[in-house]
Design a protein around this motif. Structure first.
Motif, PDB file in Angstrom:
ATOM      1  N   LYS A  35      32.446 -28.170  18.273  1.00 50.73           N
ATOM      2  CA  LYS A  35      31.958 -28.263  19.640  1.00 50.73           C
ATOM      3  C   LYS A  35      32.538 -27.115  20.441  1.00 50.73           C
ATOM      4  N   LYS A  36      31.714 -26.457  21.230  1.00 54.63           N
ATOM      5  CA  LYS A  36      32.169 -25.326  22.041  1.00 54.63           C
ATOM      6  C   LYS A  36      32.872 -25.805  23.306  1.00 54.63           C
ATOM      7  N   TYR A  37      32.307 -26.808  23.955  1.00 53.15           N
ATOM      8  CA  TYR A  37      32.870 -27.312  25.201  1.00 53.15           C
ATOM      9  C   TYR A  37      33.180 -28.799  25.087  1.00 53.15           C
ATOM     10  N   LEU A  38      34.293 -29.202  25.709  1.00 58.31           N
ATOM     11  CA  LEU A  38      34.698 -30.599  25.708  1.00 58.31           C
ATOM     12  C   LEU A  38      34.764 -31.103  27.137  1.00 58.31           C
ATOM     13  N   LYS A  39      34.461 -32.382  27.305  1.00 52.55           N
ATOM     14  CA  LYS A  39      34.617 -33.024  28.613  1.00 52.55           C
ATOM     15  C   LYS A  39      36.063 -33.484  28.759  1.00 52.55           C
ATOM     16  N   SER A  40      36.429 -33.863  29.987  1.00 56.06           N
ATOM     17  CA  SER A  40      37.811 -34.254  30.278  1.00 56.06           C
ATOM     18  C   SER A  40      38.313 -35.361  29.363  1.00 56.06           C
ATOM     19  N   SER A  41      37.503 -36.383  29.130  1.00 58.66           N
ATOM     20  CA  SER A  41      37.948 -37.502  28.293  1.00 58.66           C
ATOM     21  C   SER A  41      38.246 -37.041  26.868  1.00 58.66           C
ATOM     22  N   GLU A  42      37.461 -36.097  26.366  1.00 64.71           N
ATOM     23  CA  GLU A  42      37.682 -35.583  25.020  1.00 64.71           C
ATOM     24  C   GLU A  42      38.973 -34.757  24.949  1.00 64.71           C
ATOM     25  N   VAL A  43      39.241 -33.992  26.019  1.00 65.02           N
ATOM     26  CA  VAL A  43      40.461 -33.189  26.060  1.00 65.02           C
ATOM     27  C   VAL A  43      41.688 -34.094  26.158  1.00 65.02           C
ATOM     28  N   MET A  44      41.586 -35.161  26.945  1.00 63.72           N
ATOM     29  CA  MET A  44      42.698 -36.111  27.056  1.00 63.72           C
ATOM     30  C   MET A  44      43.009 -36.734  25.696  1.00 63.72           C
ATOM     31  N   PRO A  51      45.065 -38.672  32.599  1.00 62.95           N
ATOM     32  CA  PRO A  51      44.190 -37.975  33.544  1.00 62.95           C
ATOM     33  C   PRO A  51      44.983 -37.141  34.557  1.00 62.95           C
ATOM     34  N   GLY A  52      46.123 -37.661  35.002  1.00 60.10           N
ATOM     35  CA  GLY A  52      46.952 -36.928  35.964  1.00 60.10           C
ATOM     36  C   GLY A  52      47.519 -35.653  35.386  1.00 60.10           C
ATOM     37  N   THR A  53      47.963 -35.717  34.144  1.00 54.13           N
ATOM     38  CA  THR A  53      48.497 -34.518  33.485  1.00 54.13           C
ATOM     39  C   THR A  53      47.400 -33.482  33.303  1.00 54.13           C
ATOM     40  N   LEU A  54      46.216 -33.916  32.919  1.00 51.10           N
ATOM     41  CA  LEU A  54      45.096 -32.989  32.752  1.00 51.10           C
ATOM     42  C   LEU A  54      44.758 -32.335  34.087  1.00 51.10           C
ATOM     43  N   GLN A  55      44.768 -33.113  35.154  1.00 49.27           N
ATOM     44  CA  GLN A  55      44.500 -32.572  36.484  1.00 49.27           C
ATOM     45  C   GLN A  55      45.562 -31.535  36.858  1.00 49.27           C
ATOM     46  N   ASN A  56      46.834 -31.820  36.569  1.00 50.60           N
ATOM     47  CA  ASN A  56      47.903 -30.857  36.861  1.00 50.60           C
ATOM     48  C   ASN A  56      47.719 -29.565  36.068  1.00 50.60           C
ATOM     49  N   LEU A  57      47.284 -29.676  34.813  1.00 54.13           N
ATOM     50  CA  LEU A  57      47.036 -28.481  34.009  1.00 54.13           C
ATOM     51  C   LEU A  57      45.912 -27.634  34.601  1.00 54.13           C
ATOM     52  N   ARG A  58      44.939 -28.290  35.212  1.00 47.27           N
ATOM     53  CA  ARG A  58      43.851 -27.560  35.888  1.00 47.27           C
ATOM     54  C   ARG A  58      44.361 -26.911  37.166  1.00 47.27           C
ATOM     55  N   ILE A  59      45.065 -27.699  37.985  1.00 44.35           N
ATOM     56  CA  ILE A  59      45.512 -27.230  39.296  1.00 44.35           C
ATOM     57  C   ILE A  59      46.464 -26.038  39.174  1.00 44.35           C
ATOM     58  N   ASN A  60      47.424 -26.115  38.230  1.00 45.56           N
ATOM     59  CA  ASN A  60      48.395 -25.022  38.130  1.00 45.56           C
ATOM     60  C   ASN A  60      47.877 -23.844  37.307  1.00 45.56           C
ATOM     61  N   GLY A  61      46.623 -23.916  36.854  1.00 43.84           N
ATOM     62  CA  GLY A  61      46.002 -22.783  36.175  1.00 43.84           C
ATOM     63  C   GLY A  61      46.337 -22.668  34.702  1.00 43.84           C
ATOM     64  N   THR A  62      47.015 -23.668  34.153  1.00 43.05           N
ATOM     65  CA  THR A  62      47.375 -23.625  32.738  1.00 43.05           C
ATOM     66  C   THR A  62      46.147 -23.729  31.853  1.00 43.05           C
ATOM     67  N   LEU A  63      45.232 -24.603  32.243  1.00 42.72           N
ATOM     68  CA  LEU A  63      44.057 -24.868  31.414  1.00 42.72           C
ATOM     69  C   LEU A  63      42.787 -24.482  32.173  1.00 42.72           C
ATOM     70  N   PRO A  64      42.114 -23.408  31.749  1.00 35.79           N
ATOM     71  CA  PRO A  64      40.874 -22.989  32.416  1.00 35.79           C
ATOM     72  C   PRO A  64      39.765 -24.020  32.203  1.00 35.79           C
ATOM     73  N   TYR A  65      38.876 -24.113  33.172  1.00 34.42           N
ATOM     74  CA  TYR A  65      37.780 -25.080  33.076  1.00 34.42           C
ATOM     75  C   TYR A  65      36.562 -24.563  33.824  1.00 34.42           C
ATOM     76  N   THR A  66      35.451 -25.219  33.587  1.00 35.83           N
ATOM     77  CA  THR A  66      34.196 -24.918  34.276  1.00 35.83           C
ATOM     78  C   THR A  66      33.657 -26.224  34.818  1.00 35.83           C
ATOM     79  N   LYS A  67      33.209 -26.191  36.064  1.00 36.68           N
ATOM     80  CA  LYS A  67      32.656 -27.398  36.671  1.00 36.68           C
ATOM     81  C   LYS A  67      31.168 -27.180  36.914  1.00 36.68           C
ATOM     82  N   VAL A  68      30.365 -28.058  36.323  1.00 35.00           N
ATOM     83  CA  VAL A  68      28.915 -27.973  36.465  1.00 35.00           C
ATOM     84  C   VAL A  68      28.405 -29.341  36.893  1.00 35.00           C
ATOM     85  N   GLY A  69      27.832 -29.404  38.083  1.00 35.80           N
ATOM     86  CA  GLY A  69      27.258 -30.659  38.569  1.00 35.80           C
ATOM     87  C   GLY A  69      28.251 -31.809  38.607  1.00 35.80           C
ATOM     88  N   GLY A  70      29.488 -31.533  38.929  1.00 34.82           N
ATOM     89  CA  GLY A  70      30.492 -32.584  39.029  1.00 34.82           C
ATOM     90  C   GLY A  70      31.162 -32.942  37.713  1.00 34.82           C
TER      91      GLY A  70
END
Length: 94
Positions: A35-44, A51-70
């Motif tokens: 799979k090329k792209y994973l959703k948040s639940s799959e990454v967790m 979920p909080g740790t994943l959010q922190n990884l996004r916020i502090n720039g550790t883990l790049p992401y793309t947001k499409v339609g929410g």
């Protein structure tokens, strides 16, 4: 309901087809092409984080992401790069 008779040859053929399918899936997984792209639940699930740790990884720039339609997507190659960049190697005393 019609009755079908399954022979041992039918079962053998089914087994061979199933083994081929499993081998193909395993080879795709080994090459990282599952799979090329994973959703948040799959990454967790993959990283075993909350979920909080994943959010922190996004916020502090550790883990790049793309947001499409929410929906937030993560590139599996980028996840691997982050894991490799944060690898800790311990020197064993001889």
């Amino acid at each position: 309901m019609p009755t079908s008779i399954i022979t041992t040859d039918d079962l053998r053929q089914f087994k061979l087809e199933l083994l081929d399918d499993i081998k193909e899936l395993l080879s795709k997984q080994a090459t990282g092409k599952l799979k090329k792209y994973l959703k948040s639940s799959e990454v967790m699930d993959l990283l075993q984080v909350s979920p909080g740790t994943l959010q922190n990884l996004r916020i502090n720039g550790t883990l790049p992401y793309t947001k499409v339609g929410g929906i937030i997507y993560y590139d599996t190659e980028e996840i691997q790069k982050v894991m490799d960049a944060n690898r800790v190697q311990h020197k064993l005393d001889s």
